[in-house]
Motif scaffolding. Structure first.
Motif, PDB file in Angstrom:
ATOM      1  N   VAL A 297      70.287  56.660  39.932  1.00 41.11           N
ATOM      2  CA  VAL A 297      71.443  57.532  39.692  1.00 41.11           C
ATOM      3  C   VAL A 297      72.686  56.765  39.259  1.00 41.11           C
ATOM      4  CG1 VAL A 297      70.581  59.271  41.302  1.00 41.11           C
ATOM      5  CG2 VAL A 297      72.183  57.530  42.123  1.00 41.11           C
ATOM      6  N   LEU A 298      72.602  55.439  39.174  1.00 40.43           N
ATOM      7  CA  LEU A 298      73.749  54.653  38.711  1.00 40.43           C
ATOM      8  C   LEU A 298      74.027  54.971  37.248  1.00 40.43           C
ATOM      9  CD1 LEU A 298      73.515  50.970  39.983  1.00 40.43           C
ATOM     10  CD2 LEU A 298      75.424  52.541  40.249  1.00 40.43           C
ATOM     11  N   PRO A 299      75.211  55.466  36.918  1.00 37.18           N
ATOM     12  CA  PRO A 299      75.515  55.750  35.517  1.00 37.18           C
ATOM     13  C   PRO A 299      75.760  54.457  34.740  1.00 37.18           C
ATOM     14  CG  PRO A 299      77.444  56.158  36.855  1.00 37.18           C
ATOM     15  CD  PRO A 299      76.331  55.823  37.812  1.00 37.18           C
ATOM     16  N   ILE A 300      75.554  54.526  33.433  1.00 34.45           N
ATOM     17  CA  ILE A 300      75.705  53.348  32.581  1.00 34.45           C
ATOM     18  C   ILE A 300      77.101  52.749  32.708  1.00 34.45           C
ATOM     19  CG2 ILE A 300      75.817  52.609  30.162  1.00 34.45           C
ATOM     20  CD1 ILE A 300      73.523  54.519  29.577  1.00 34.45           C
ATOM     21  N   GLY A 301      78.116  53.604  32.794  1.00 28.08           N
ATOM     22  CA  GLY A 301      79.483  53.110  32.858  1.00 28.08           C
ATOM     23  C   GLY A 301      79.749  52.197  34.037  1.00 28.08           C
ATOM     24  N   ARG A 302      79.101  52.433  35.175  1.00 28.76           N
ATOM     25  CA  ARG A 302      79.294  51.577  36.346  1.00 28.76           C
ATOM     26  C   ARG A 302      78.644  50.213  36.134  1.00 28.76           C
ATOM     27  NH1 ARG A 302      83.452  53.134  39.580  1.00 28.76           N
ATOM     28  NH2 ARG A 302      83.686  55.348  39.141  1.00 28.76           N
TER      29      ARG A 302
ATOM     30  N   LEU B 101      90.269  48.038  36.680  1.00 31.39           N
ATOM     31  CA  LEU B 101      89.127  48.523  35.909  1.00 31.39           C
ATOM     32  C   LEU B 101      89.317  49.974  35.491  1.00 31.39           C
ATOM     33  CD1 LEU B 101      86.175  46.987  37.956  1.00 31.39           C
ATOM     34  CD2 LEU B 101      87.267  46.076  35.903  1.00 31.39           C
ATOM     35  N   ASP B 102      88.917  50.271  34.274  1.00 25.96           N
ATOM     36  CA  ASP B 102      89.028  51.620  33.721  1.00 25.96           C
ATOM     37  C   ASP B 102      87.626  52.143  33.446  1.00 25.96           C
ATOM     38  OD1 ASP B 102      89.916  53.967  32.566  1.00 25.96           O
ATOM     39  OD2 ASP B 102      90.230  53.056  30.589  1.00 25.96           O
ATOM     40  N   TYR B 103      87.192  53.137  34.235  1.00 19.55           N
ATOM     41  CA  TYR B 103      85.824  53.643  34.090  1.00 19.55           C
ATOM     42  C   TYR B 103      85.706  54.572  32.883  1.00 19.55           C
ATOM     43  CZ  TYR B 103      81.449  56.037  34.861  1.00 19.55           C
ATOM     44  OH  TYR B 103      80.188  56.550  34.687  1.00 19.55           O
ATOM     45  N   ARG B 104      84.647  54.374  32.102  1.00 27.40           N
ATOM     46  CA  ARG B 104      84.360  55.229  30.966  1.00 27.40           C
ATOM     47  C   ARG B 104      82.902  55.663  31.011  1.00 27.40           C
ATOM     48  NH1 ARG B 104      87.402  51.907  26.017  1.00 27.40           N
ATOM     49  NH2 ARG B 104      89.505  51.967  26.938  1.00 27.40           N
ATOM     50  N   ALA B 105      82.689  56.960  30.918  1.00 22.80           N
ATOM     51  CA  ALA B 105      81.320  57.483  30.923  1.00 22.80           C
ATOM     52  C   ALA B 105      80.625  57.135  29.611  1.00 22.80           C
ATOM     53  CB  ALA B 105      81.339  59.000  31.127  1.00 22.80           C
TER      54      ALA B 105
END
Length: 382
Positions: free
Chosen positions: A68-73, A312-316
């Motif tokens: 379930v870890l999204p690519i952005g993380r 850090l700036d998270y981006r989906a």
């Protein structure tokens, strides 16, 4: 727990299967989701599905923390290693999760990033002690099971006054995800699957107890049976779910009484509450944004929050279009429904996260389910 063999006894499994054959009503279909990846692995490894009646279907859920870890993380962790020069420490399975631009943590390591596999946050702390001139970031993932050790790691870092240690916190919460599966905007995109009940996770429930599932069962009229990870645990839980459905009940029952209580581990819960707090929203791979489904570091411990320390700036980032991980994690599709399953996408070359961890639905089916054709003898029960 005395002996593992007691929970893998084939004769007892066939007797439970016989009881299921006798009690599952022939004129209805039963669909139960095993939320946890550990249950998915057990079902595939031990051939549990082949012992169930034809009208009892198990649906794989999103309970694999790596899946379930999204690519952005993952991209954030890679950024810390390659662009910021930090030592990034994380668990082994996390190293291979596909990220942007064909990268993963292990491939970023090959490009020169100082990325190290550890077995616990304590290992990352030890690296920070040994290398005081380097920034050390622990990339922390997992459900409620691995959250208390992360909280303890952060508290110890403050007690020791470690100035070069921080945590990229990506811990997620089980009850919110179960609710989201039943009602979310993404249902329109992926479709939905009728679910009659849930096999509740084992290790997670040791920490949080059975009580947090009670509001869910009451509100959605869906029974939950918490089960251990051995094949007999799973089969007994399915039998308990069938009985609840037949009787029109929607309760939380605990098959895993040898390890789980209603209140859970209060000491572990208090530790988590001291150091971490609920995020308003968090992206899950396959589920999209899920409200109040993850944890972040409290302001009192902000000096150890990698997101704050490094700005850090998270981006989906969207998943690979060829990968069906999103639909598989929601239980809408099976691994074999994916066109690249077992060909382009394998455990050696995972395209989607479900093929990375042994708890992932695709990895479990690749290892144990692709060529299964074993005749099963089920004992009739009068």
């Amino acid at each position: 727990m005395k002996y593992i063999d007691e929970f893998r006894d084939g004769d007892i499994a066939r007797k439970i299967a016989g009881r299921l054959q006798a009690e599952a009503l022939p004129d209805r279909q039963y669909s139960f989701m095993e939320f946890c990846g550990g249950h998915t692995h057990a079902i595939s490894r031990y051939g549990v599905a082949e012992l169930l009646p034809a009208n009892v279907r198990m649906v794989h859920g999103p309970g694999c923390p790596v899946c379930v870890l999204p690519i952005g993380r993952i991209d954030l962790a890679i950024q810390l290693a390659l662009a910021r020069g930090a030592i990034v420490c994380t668990y082994g399975d996390t190293m291979r999760v596909p990220a942007s631009d064909g990268l993963s943590l292990v491939r970023a390591k090959a490009r020169g990033g100082d990325i190290r596999m550890v077995y616990s946050g304590a290992d990352a702390l030890e690296i920070a002690r040994r290398e005081p001139g380097r920034e050390v970031v622990f990339f922390a993932i997992g459900f409620e099971t691995t959250t208390p050790p992360t909280a303890l790691t952060i508290r110890r870092a403050r007690e020791e006054g470690l100035k070069n240690f921080s945590v990229l916190c990506c811990h997620v919460l089980t009850p919110a995800a179960i609710t989201h599966i039943l009602e979310s905007p993404e249902v329109r995109q992926y479709g939905t699957v009728p679910l009659d009940g849930f096999v509740g996770p084992a290790h997670v429930s040791i920490v949080i107890g059975s009580a947090p599932y009670e509001p869910f069962a009451a509100a959605y009229r869906k029974p939950v049976v918490i089960a251990g990870f051995e094949p007999l645990d799973v089969m007994q839980a399915v039998l308990m779910l069938v009985r609840q459905v037949n009787e029109g009940r929607a309760e939380v029952e605990n098959e895993f009484t040898r390890a789980v209580g209603r209140e859970g581990n209060r000491h572990a819960q208090a530790l988590v509450d001291e150091v971490l707090e609920v995020r308003p929203s968090f992206e899950w791979r396959g589920l999209g944004e899920v409200p109040q489904s993850a944890l972040r570091i409290r302001p009192a411990y902000a000096e150890f929050d990698a997101e704050v320390r490094f700005g850090l700036d998270y981006r989906a980032v969207p998943d690979n279009k060829a990968c069906e991980c999103g639909a598989i994690l929601r239980g809408v599709k099976k691994p074999t429904d994916c066109k690249i399953f077992g060909t382009v996408c394998t455990p050696e070359n995972p395209v989607g996260s479900c093929m990375v961890s042994s708890e992932g639905a695709c990895a479990a089916h690749y290892s144990y389910g692709r060529f299964r054709d074993i005749p099963v003898r089920v004992e009739a029960v009068a």
